[in-house]
Design a protein around this motif. Structure first.
Motif, PDB file in Angstrom:
ATOM      1  N   LEU A  41       0.828  -1.204   0.000  1.00 11.98           N
ATOM      2  CA  LEU A  41       0.000   0.000   0.000  1.00 11.98           C
ATOM      3  C   LEU A  41       0.867   1.261   0.000  1.00 11.98           C
ATOM      4  N   SER A  42       1.868   1.289   0.874  1.00 10.29           N
ATOM      5  CA  SER A  42       2.730   2.477   0.939  1.00 10.29           C
ATOM      6  C   SER A  42       3.486   2.663  -0.363  1.00 10.29           C
ATOM      7  N   SER A  43       3.982   1.559  -0.888  1.00 14.51           N
ATOM      8  CA  SER A  43       4.748   1.648  -2.120  1.00 14.51           C
ATOM      9  C   SER A  43       3.876   2.173  -3.258  1.00 14.51           C
ATOM     10  N   TYR A  44       2.640   1.732  -3.289  1.00 18.70           N
ATOM     11  CA  TYR A  44       1.696   2.206  -4.306  1.00 18.70           C
ATOM     12  C   TYR A  44       1.485   3.708  -4.187  1.00 18.70           C
ATOM     13  N   LEU A  45       1.196   4.151  -2.975  1.00 21.33           N
ATOM     14  CA  LEU A  45       0.953   5.573  -2.776  1.00 21.33           C
ATOM     15  C   LEU A  45       2.206   6.395  -3.031  1.00 21.33           C
ATOM     16  N   ARG A  46       3.355   5.819  -2.678  1.00 17.12           N
ATOM     17  CA  ARG A  46       4.615   6.515  -2.917  1.00 17.12           C
ATOM     18  C   ARG A  46       4.868   6.718  -4.392  1.00 17.12           C
ATOM     19  N   SER A  47       4.653   5.653  -5.180  1.00 17.75           N
ATOM     20  CA  SER A  47       4.986   5.822  -6.599  1.00 17.75           C
ATOM     21  C   SER A  47       4.032   6.812  -7.252  1.00 17.75           C
ATOM     22  N   ARG A  48       2.786   6.867  -6.763  1.00 16.07           N
ATOM     23  CA  ARG A  48       1.883   7.891  -7.295  1.00 16.07           C
ATOM     24  C   ARG A  48       2.376   9.287  -6.936  1.00 16.07           C
ATOM     25  N   LEU A  49       2.762   9.438  -5.688  1.00 13.83           N
ATOM     26  CA  LEU A  49       3.202  10.753  -5.233  1.00 13.83           C
ATOM     27  C   LEU A  49       4.460  11.196  -5.982  1.00 13.83           C
ATOM     28  N   GLN A  50       5.336  10.242  -6.238  1.00 14.72           N
ATOM     29  CA  GLN A  50       6.550  10.569  -6.978  1.00 14.72           C
ATOM     30  C   GLN A  50       6.209  11.081  -8.376  1.00 14.72           C
ATOM     31  N   LYS A  51       5.258  10.405  -9.009  1.00 10.00           N
ATOM     32  CA  LYS A  51       4.884  10.852 -10.355  1.00 10.00           C
ATOM     33  C   LYS A  51       4.221  12.218 -10.302  1.00 10.00           C
ATOM     34  N   ILE A  52       3.415  12.427  -9.271  1.00 12.96           N
ATOM     35  CA  ILE A  52       2.766  13.734  -9.154  1.00 12.96           C
ATOM     36  C   ILE A  52       3.828  14.823  -9.003  1.00 12.96           C
ATOM     37  N   GLU A  53       4.838  14.554  -8.201  1.00 10.64           N
ATOM     38  CA  GLU A  53       5.889  15.546  -8.019  1.00 10.64           C
ATOM     39  C   GLU A  53       6.682  15.756  -9.300  1.00 10.64           C
ATOM     40  N   LYS A  54       6.878  14.681 -10.020  1.00 11.58           N
ATOM     41  CA  LYS A  54       7.702  14.766 -11.214  1.00 11.58           C
ATOM     42  C   LYS A  54       6.995  15.507 -12.342  1.00 11.58           C
ATOM     43  N   PHE A  55       5.704  15.257 -12.458  1.00 13.76           N
ATOM     44  CA  PHE A  55       4.969  15.818 -13.598  1.00 13.76           C
ATOM     45  C   PHE A  55       3.897  16.807 -13.156  1.00 13.76           C
ATOM     46  N   PRO A  69       2.956  19.954 -13.264  1.00 11.35           N
ATOM     47  CA  PRO A  69       2.153  20.854 -14.084  1.00 11.35           C
ATOM     48  C   PRO A  69       1.226  20.099 -15.029  1.00 11.35           C
ATOM     49  N   HIS A  70       1.716  18.986 -15.556  1.00  6.79           N
ATOM     50  CA  HIS A  70       0.909  18.230 -16.522  1.00  6.79           C
ATOM     51  C   HIS A  70      -0.257  17.541 -15.836  1.00  6.79           C
ATOM     52  N   VAL A  71       0.021  17.041 -14.640  1.00  5.80           N
ATOM     53  CA  VAL A  71      -1.039  16.374 -13.895  1.00  5.80           C
ATOM     54  C   VAL A  71      -2.154  17.369 -13.582  1.00  5.80           C
ATOM     55  N   LEU A  72      -1.761  18.569 -13.154  1.00  9.07           N
ATOM     56  CA  LEU A  72      -2.762  19.575 -12.813  1.00  9.07           C
ATOM     57  C   LEU A  72      -3.497  20.053 -14.055  1.00  9.07           C
ATOM     58  N   GLU A  73      -2.764  20.138 -15.166  1.00 13.19           N
ATOM     59  CA  GLU A  73      -3.382  20.577 -16.411  1.00 13.19           C
ATOM     60  C   GLU A  73      -4.455  19.584 -16.851  1.00 13.19           C
ATOM     61  N   ARG A  74      -4.135  18.304 -16.743  1.00 13.53           N
ATOM     62  CA  ARG A  74      -5.107  17.283 -17.134  1.00 13.53           C
ATOM     63  C   ARG A  74      -6.331  17.330 -16.249  1.00 13.53           C
ATOM     64  N   GLU A  75      -6.075  17.605 -14.980  1.00 16.81           N
ATOM     65  CA  GLU A  75      -7.179  17.697 -14.036  1.00 16.81           C
ATOM     66  C   GLU A  75      -8.082  18.883 -14.395  1.00 16.81           C
ATOM     67  N   LYS A  76      -7.454  19.958 -14.846  1.00 17.24           N
ATOM     68  CA  LYS A  76      -8.220  21.161 -15.192  1.00 17.24           C
ATOM     69  C   LYS A  76      -9.072  20.923 -16.431  1.00 17.24           C
ATOM     70  N   MET A 132       5.600  26.500 -16.407  1.00 20.12           N
ATOM     71  CA  MET A 132       5.923  25.193 -15.841  1.00 20.12           C
ATOM     72  C   MET A 132       5.590  24.061 -16.806  1.00 20.12           C
ATOM     73  N   LEU A 133       4.534  24.262 -17.572  1.00 16.95           N
ATOM     74  CA  LEU A 133       4.134  23.191 -18.495  1.00 16.95           C
ATOM     75  C   LEU A 133       5.232  22.912 -19.507  1.00 16.95           C
ATOM     76  N   LYS A 134       5.955  23.974 -19.886  1.00 18.17           N
ATOM     77  CA  LYS A 134       7.025  23.782 -20.860  1.00 18.17           C
ATOM     78  C   LYS A 134       8.322  23.381 -20.166  1.00 18.17           C
ATOM     79  N   ALA A 135       8.516  23.880 -18.946  1.00 16.73           N
ATOM     80  CA  ALA A 135       9.796  23.654 -18.274  1.00 16.73           C
ATOM     81  C   ALA A 135       9.918  22.239 -17.706  1.00 16.73           C
ATOM     82  N   VAL A 136       8.792  21.660 -17.298  1.00 19.31           N
ATOM     83  CA  VAL A 136       8.855  20.329 -16.702  1.00 19.31           C
ATOM     84  C   VAL A 136       8.554  19.286 -17.778  1.00 19.31           C
ATOM     85  N   PRO A 137       9.427  18.298 -17.934  1.00 24.62           N
ATOM     86  CA  PRO A 137       9.215  17.328 -19.009  1.00 24.62           C
ATOM     87  C   PRO A 137       7.940  16.505 -18.812  1.00 24.62           C
ATOM     88  N   GLU A 138       7.370  16.104 -19.916  1.00 23.09           N
ATOM     89  CA  GLU A 138       6.168  15.278 -19.860  1.00 23.09           C
ATOM     90  C   GLU A 138       6.549  13.820 -19.672  1.00 23.09           C
TER      91      GLU A 138
END
Lengths: 230, 224
Positions: free
Chosen positions: B90-104, B106-113, B159-165
């Motif tokens: 469970l922790s590992s699952y939540l961790r890998s999600r959080l890592q991706k959220i941190e990494k991407f 602007p894109h994650v928020l853009e998709r949400e929008k 940020m959308l351009k600066a952070v890789p997709e």
């Protein structure tokens, strides 16, 4: 050459291995910012001249300077962002309270001058800790789960640890309080494949304590305990 | 694993009368599936907060059961180990999600929008809050340290351009759970005859993530 200083900042990051927080290159940042200012001023002057006197031959050099400005900006933000990632790693490595020497390193790199950089870094860090904490607290409908624990898949229920420094009392989840003293003899661990009746016997035989693996993960990372691999 | 689980927490599922009744074993299988998919896919997948919530409930329940067992009981350490394992997944699952959220972020928020009304959300409410705070926090920091001191036209960063997709063209291993026909392998090469494959149930493949992304989210294939 333009942008050389900015690229130098990036190179510096390449040279430093992961997990280390190098001293902030305040000087390098200042030089890049100065270069940007100079480029910008020149561009402003040229733009005005090109407009008022219609000198179209100035446009290419304006464009080149603008590209350099963008590149400078990008390098600087990359440099700064990389530092954030390193600071972020500290939170995952050491928990919410940083050990004194790490804190010291984070603040003292500029000889205790609380510059805007140090302040902003500390601010970012505490905000990150806050966000992470409220995220973990709200997991599972408000029940909370510390996901910075359980970093490695559990292989055994107990592990063997040696205490490296005085830590004081430590409560394990069944309410037993044990005293972690420096050099206190190896806390015995039980491999998963040993029958549990064996471990019950060894509890009564030796005065050491058992620590559930998931309880001491963080203490190991903080350097209080050492995992003894036998 | 499943006997231990149902033994420890079989009565927890009766009290919550949700439409889909799952046995604890099914629940853990679901968690493991989500965990592996999340671990191996290059992009953030849809959130599975019901699964997370159920598993956490289950864990609390198992812990409570354990309190009642006598000390030194052989069964207790088996259960303890089981709890540890589930909590790790469970922790590992939540961790890998959080890592991706941190990494991407602007894109994650853009998709949400840009998400439509009825579309399921990529982020759980907690993750959404975290991503927003992360973005704001990072912007504040960049501004305070450097952007503020730059020329006026360069004080913002897109940020959308600066952070890789996320790289959707990366290759992933997968196992087929439901037979699929006519999967386009190379959608871009239109001059040749389109290259299609059938995926047999139970077979394993190494393919580009982009081509099978919809199958991952529908659960027809499992990343391994």
């Amino acid at each position: 050459m333009f942008c050389e200083k900015a690229v130098e900042l990036i190179r510096e990051l390449h040279r430093i291995s992961d997990g280390q927080l190098p001293a902030f290159n305040e000087d390098g940042l200042r030089q890049v910012l100065q270069e940007m200012e100079a480029l910008y001023d020149q561009n402003q002057a040229d733009v005005n001249e090109a407009k008022s006197e219609g000198r179209a031959e100035l446009i290419p050099s304006i464009k080149v300077r603008h590209c350099c400005l963008l590149r400078d900006q990008r390098c600087v933000t990359a440099y700064l962002y990389d530092r954030l990632l390193r600071i972020r790693a500290l939170r995952w490595e050491y928990g919410s309270v940083l050990p004194a020497n790490v804190r010291f390193h984070m603040c003292a790199e500029e000889n205790f001058r609380m510059t805007i950089v140090v302040l902003s870094q500390l601010q970012w860090f505490s905000q990150y800790k806050k966000s992470l904490a409220s995220f973990m607290r709200s997991l599972g409908g408000g029940e909370g789960l510390d996901i910075t624990q359980d970093m490695k898949p559990p292989k055994s229920l107990y592990i063997e640890v040696r205490c490296l420094k005085d830590h004081g009392e430590f409560e394990i989840d069944d309410g037993t309080v044990i005293l972690l003293k420096k050099n206190s003899q190896v806390v015995l661990g039980v491999a998963w494949d040993i029958l549990s009746c064996v471990c019950v016997m060894s509890v009564s035989l030796c005065p050491q304590h058992f620590l559930p693996r998931w309880k001491c993960e963080q203490l190991i990372r903080q350097g209080v305990l050492e995992h003894v691999v036998s | 694993m499943s006997d231990v689980l149902s033994d420890a927490g079989s009565d927890s599922n009766h009290d919550d009368s949700q439409e889909d009744v799952m046995t604890p074993a099914e629940l853990i299988a679901k968690l493991e599936e989500a965990w592996l998919n999340e671990k191996f896919s290059p992009e953030l997948l849809e959130n599975k907060s019901e699964v997370v919530e159920c598993v956490m409930e289950q864990l609390t329940h198992m812990e409570a059961n354990l309190q009642r067992v006598k000390k030194g009981d052989a069964k207790a350490s088996v259960h303890r180990m089981e709890i540890d394992r589930i909590r790790f997944v469970l922790s590992s699952y939540l961790r890998s999600r959080l890592q991706k959220i941190e990494k991407f972020f602007p894109h994650v928020l853009e998709r949400e929008k840009s998400r439509g009304e009825g579309e399921p959300s990529l982020l759980s409410p907690e993750e959404f809050a975290f991503a927003k705070e992360y973005l704001a926090n990072t912007e504040t920091y960049l501004k305070a340290v450097a952007l503020k001191r730059m020329p006026p036209n360069l004080q913002t960063v897109d940020m959308l351009k600066a952070v890789p997709e996320p790289c959707l063209d990366s290759f992933v291993f997968l196992r087929v759970k439901e037979r699929q026909e006519n999967i386009l392998v190379e959608p871009e090469t239109d001059d040749q005859r389109e290259y299609v494959v059938d995926l047999e149930e139970g077979s394993q493949h190494l393919m580009r993530y982009r081509t099978i992304a919809p199958l991952v989210s529908s659960g027809a294939v499992q990343l391994i």
